[in-house]
Design an enzyme around this catalytic site. Structure first.
Site, mmCIF file in Angstrom:
data_model
loop_
_atom_site.group_PDB
_atom_site.id
_atom_site.type_symbol
_atom_site.label_atom_id
_atom_site.label_comp_id
_atom_site.label_asym_id
_atom_site.label_seq_id
_atom_site.Cartn_x
_atom_site.Cartn_y
_atom_site.Cartn_z
ATOM 1 N N SER A 274 -3.291 7.441 -2.362
ATOM 2 C CA SER A 274 -2.769 6.870 -1.113
ATOM 3 C C SER A 274 -1.529 7.633 -0.698
ATOM 4 O O SER A 274 -0.859 8.251 -1.534
ATOM 5 C CB SER A 274 -2.387 5.415 -1.328
ATOM 6 O OG SER A 274 -1.255 5.340 -2.170
ATOM 7 N N ASP A 275 -1.205 7.600 0.584
ATOM 8 C CA ASP A 275 0.133 8.022 0.964
ATOM 9 C C ASP A 275 1.103 7.025 0.338
ATOM 10 O O ASP A 275 0.706 5.958 -0.153
ATOM 11 C CB ASP A 275 0.310 8.113 2.491
ATOM 12 C CG ASP A 275 1.517 8.996 2.870
ATOM 13 O OD1 ASP A 275 2.381 9.231 2.000
ATOM 14 O OD2 ASP A 275 1.595 9.426 4.029
ATOM 15 N N TRP A 276 2.370 7.405 0.351
ATOM 16 C CA TRP A 276 3.369 6.653 -0.422
ATOM 17 C C TRP A 276 3.573 5.243 0.140
ATOM 18 O O TRP A 276 4.120 5.047 1.221
ATOM 19 C CB TRP A 276 4.654 7.462 -0.465
ATOM 20 C CG TRP A 276 4.737 8.351 -1.686
ATOM 21 C CD1 TRP A 276 5.823 8.470 -2.502
ATOM 22 C CD2 TRP A 276 3.720 9.187 -2.253
ATOM 23 N NE1 TRP A 276 5.526 9.334 -3.549
ATOM 24 C CE2 TRP A 276 4.256 9.775 -3.423
ATOM 25 C CE3 TRP A 276 2.388 9.476 -1.931
ATOM 26 C CZ2 TRP A 276 3.532 10.647 -4.240
ATOM 27 C CZ3 TRP A 276 1.659 10.346 -2.734
ATOM 28 C CH2 TRP A 276 2.238 10.908 -3.866
ATOM 29 N N GLY A 277 3.038 4.274 -0.600
ATOM 30 C CA GLY A 277 3.163 2.885 -0.167
ATOM 31 C C GLY A 277 2.158 2.507 0.894
ATOM 32 O O GLY A 277 2.383 1.554 1.647
#
Ligand code: BGC
Length: 766
Positions: A274-277
């Protein structure tokens, strides 16, 4: 003693490795003597994964599918599985940061800051893209990274997007060619690239929640081709899912994107993080194709793919097969990268590097890429300047003395040094001429706030006037003015997390430029930034030369001087249209940006960038693919050769380019395909090939660009296939999307259908 990031990172990692190794040695059973199949590197990767997977406990498996620090997952030392170490990013190896992105202040985490990727795309040079990836890959290996978070290949839908400087422009074909070569160069060094952000992270405004409504054909033809090329041609090992939603589902939980398209249609074998968060819940994430949840903060056990996942597995809510599918991909990538080691012989900690990671050779590559990226937008025989024939040079503009590499969001780089435009010019000119610098304007702060004065105090309108007056006086007294302005990486300009609000040059630069050009018409304007700005005719029509320099990286100033003074002949071409005004851009014209109530509808569909301007007959300021040189090139003798049986494909587009000026230089020739009477809606023309040739004065070269069926195909949603429709096509060969000296006709005799699964993009421009 020198404190370094490497010693910090390796010490705990290898201490942990040592403990199970010692325990194993003490057990000393016959079982321990047997060498498990997964450690045999002669075995196929799939067999090694099959052997290793069942040896993991449920908890160990869970530890592999979520973050354990800002840039790593946990390892399983008892089985020889190390942590998976990642880092940004797309423009160089980012400095070491803690779990909250605070710099750790190490002394050995400087790296080569390459130009922004939009500048890379402006080179239209696939060898250069390969070199770009190679430099990052080599430094990543030295820094102990396994996955580099780049390249970023989102299509420029609006020139306002704050991350356009990290992306590669508005065209899927150009972006694909650059991305494939970048990834191949990087992955050849033994690290994985992570192509991002899948998909359509084309605006930063509300990026964490915005729901983008994009029709399937537009997705496949505009926003996905670079990802498909990364997977199917470059064999990228990892993909990062984007923050935004597409058609009602977050990209990290988007079954259509991750399962149907990426993993099924394209046959992607690597892992999706995933992208961060960017993960929002456990249920959909478990079932819809994500493999690793990243970007969370401690305690990592509470991640969506940690405790809640484990609980659901234990209660029978989730099948273990869902977890296994994720872990398999994690292990697959690890085997591909040769990371899994024999736990009874853990690898020795790597010695600290004794030579600088950013070498002179890499810095020279950074300079050459910058030189090749600059786009000459206007030149009334004014450039190149002759340093021996001017007595006083006025360098004016806030960007002349500014540094850019260590800013802009996650793509920032801690470079060992950065040569500003002013420093580069001073160094180049030496004592041949006098150089006077005037700032002219205070570079804007966040959201365009008036930039501070040199003493740090807030500047007032009166201060700005004084600065502008001084610059005009300096301009008057000089033989030549080099103005260096444009944008910067402050919030609200070219910076992750937000978009620009307008295309205006900030800090009153239009007015200032008008005054300067009036005071001294011998002015060259150099703009630094992440793409189009509106340019006031009152200076643009008068100024004899205009150069666009993107974000030129750590060697930018040296590169600039060499181009301005003619050591290098500019050869860059625009990877994105420069419109006359914001209102002309498709998303603005259709009132389809930035969206309302959390939703943005991609109403322009396929008509992104030049596809819009050319189909609608809107005159841009500078068109896609445009860029001048200090020499001139003539195009002649177009010859279309059909090579195949019934279809005539592949088609070889042959033509000659001659350098008819008096300087050596490089030319990018662009090949567009125009369907004459398409049975379905098509943009008026689309880029399907290009070639870059370097020619001495008077030299002529025959160029061949091959077009296969992909060059004629549109995506048919009903049959989920690419259709190259039979009929007439014009083959357009030109200097830009709007300067087409050669046109030929091609008749495709029969319709070709091809499922996405077996798609191979055109190899012509590799
Ligand atoms: C960005 C990614 C980046 C990640 C890690 C995110 O905010 O969107 O591009 O790789 O942070 O820094």
């Amino acid at each position: 003693m020198k404190t370094t990031k490497l010693s910090f990172r390796l010490a705990p990692r290898f201490f942990l490795l040592l403990v199970p190794a010692l325990l194993a040695a003490r057990v000393g059973t016959a079982r321990a003597q047997e060498r498990p199949l997964y450690l045999d590197d002669q075995q196929p990767v799939a067999a090694r994964v099959n052997d290793l997977l069942p040896r993991l406990t449920l908890a160990e498996k869970i530890s592999l599918v979520h973050a354990n620090s800002n840039f790593s997952t946990a390892g399983v030392p008892r089985l020889g599985i190390p942590e998976l170490i990642m880092d940004d990013g797309p423009l160089g190896v980012r400095e070491e940061v803690d779990n909250h992105f605070h710099a750790l202040g190490h002394v050995d985490d400087f790296s080569t800051a390459l130009p922004g990727a939009l500048g890379l795309a402006a080179t239209w040079d696939t060898n250069t893209a390969r070199l770009f990836g190679t430099v990052i890959g080599q430094e990543a290996v030295q820094r102990g990274k396994d996955i580099m978070l780049g390249p970023a290949v989102n299509i420029q839908r609006t020139p306002l997007c704050g991350r356009n400087f990290e992306y590669m422009g508005e065209d899927p074909f150009l972006t694909s060619r650059m991305a494939v070569n970048y990834i191949e160069g990087e992955q050849a060094q033994g690290v994985s690239s992570c192509v991002k952000h899948f998909a359509a992270n084309s605006q930063e405004f509300e990026r964490g929640s915005i729901n983008e409504i994009i029709d399937e054909r537009t997705l496949r033809e505009i926003y996905l081709p670079a990802f498909r090329a990364a997977v199917q041609e470059a064999g990228v090992l990892s993909v990062m899912s984007a923050y935004n939603q597409i058609n009602g589902q977050y990209c990290s939980e988007n079954a259509h994107l991750l399962k149907d398209i990426l993993k099924s249609d394209w046959g992607f074998k690597g892992l999706v993080m995933s992208d961060w968060g960017a993960v929002h819940q456990t249920d959909l994430t478990v079932f819809n194709g994500l493999d690793i949840e990243m970007g969370t903060h401690p305690p990592y056990e509470s991640n969506y793919l940690a405790a809640p996942f484990l609980e659901g597995l234990n209660s029978g809510k989730y099948p273990v097969s869902a977890l296994d599918a994720m872990v398999r991909r994690h292990l697959y990538v690890m085997f591909k990268l040769n990371l899994i080691y024999d736990p009874s012989h853990p690898p020795a900690a790597k010695p600290e590097p004794t030579t600088p990671l950013s070498t002179k050779a890499h810095q020279e590559i950074a300079r050459q890429i910058a030189e090749e990226s600059f786009v000459l937008l206007k030149n009334n025989n004014f450039l190149p300047l002759d340093a021996t024939r001017v007595k006083t040079i006025a360098v004016i503009g806030g960007n002349a003395a500014a540094k850019f590499c260590h800013a802009g969001g996650s793509a920032n780089i801690k470079a060992p040094f950065e040569v500003t435009p002013l420093a580069g010019i001073i160094d180049y000119v030496g004592n041949r001429a006098k150089i006077v610098f005037a700032e002219g304007y205070y570079p804007p702060g966040d959201w365009g706030a008036p930039g501070p004065k040199p003493d740090g105090r807030k500047s007032t309108a009166a201060d700005s006037r004084k600065l502008a007056d001084q610059a005009v006086t300096v301009a008057k007294s000089a033989d030549v003015v080099i103005y260096v302005g444009g944008l910067n990486h402050k919030n609200g300009f070219d910076c992750e997390g937000n978009d620009r609000k307008s295309l205006e040059l900030p800090a009153g630069q239009d007015k200032l430029l008008t005054r300067i050009v009036r005071a001294n018409p011998r002015t060259v304007v150099v703009l630094i930034g992440g793409g189009a700005v509106e340019m006031d005719k009152s200076w643009l029509s008068r100024v004899p030369a205009l150069l666009y320099a993107w974000y030129p990286g750590m060697e930018g100033g040296n590169a600039l001087a060499r181009v301005l003074f003619g050591d290098v002949n500019p050869s860059g071409k625009l990877p994105c249209t420069f419109p006359q005004r914001l209102a002309d851009t498709p998303a603005a014209a259709l009132n389809a940006y930035p969206g309302e109530k959390g939703t943005v509808v991609y109403k322009e569909g396929l008509l992104v960038g030049y596809r819009w301007y050319d189909t609608k007959g809107i005159e841009p300021l500078f068109p896609f693919g445009y860029g001048l040189s200090y020499t001139r090139f003539a195009y002649t003798n177009l010859d279309l050769v059909q090579n195949g049986g019934a279809t005539g494909l592949p088609l070889t587009v042959g033509f000659e380019i001659a350098n008819i000026g008096d300087r050596a230089g490089a030319e990018v020739a662009e090949v567009y395909v125009q369907p004459v009477h398409p049975g379905v809606f098509r943009p008026v023309k689309e880029l399907k090939g290009f070639a870059k040739v370097f020619l001495q004065p008077g030299e002529k070269q025959r160029v061949a660009v091959t077009l296969d069926q992909n060059a004629f195909a549109y995506y048919d949603v009903g049959t989920r296939s690419w259709v190259s429709e039979k009929g007439e096509y014009k083959i357009l060969v030109g200097r830009s999307s709007r300067d087409i000296p050669l046109t030929g006709d091609f008749h495709l005799a029969q319709t070709i259908y091809r499922a996405d699964r077996v798609a191979q993009m055109a190899q012509s421009a590799r």
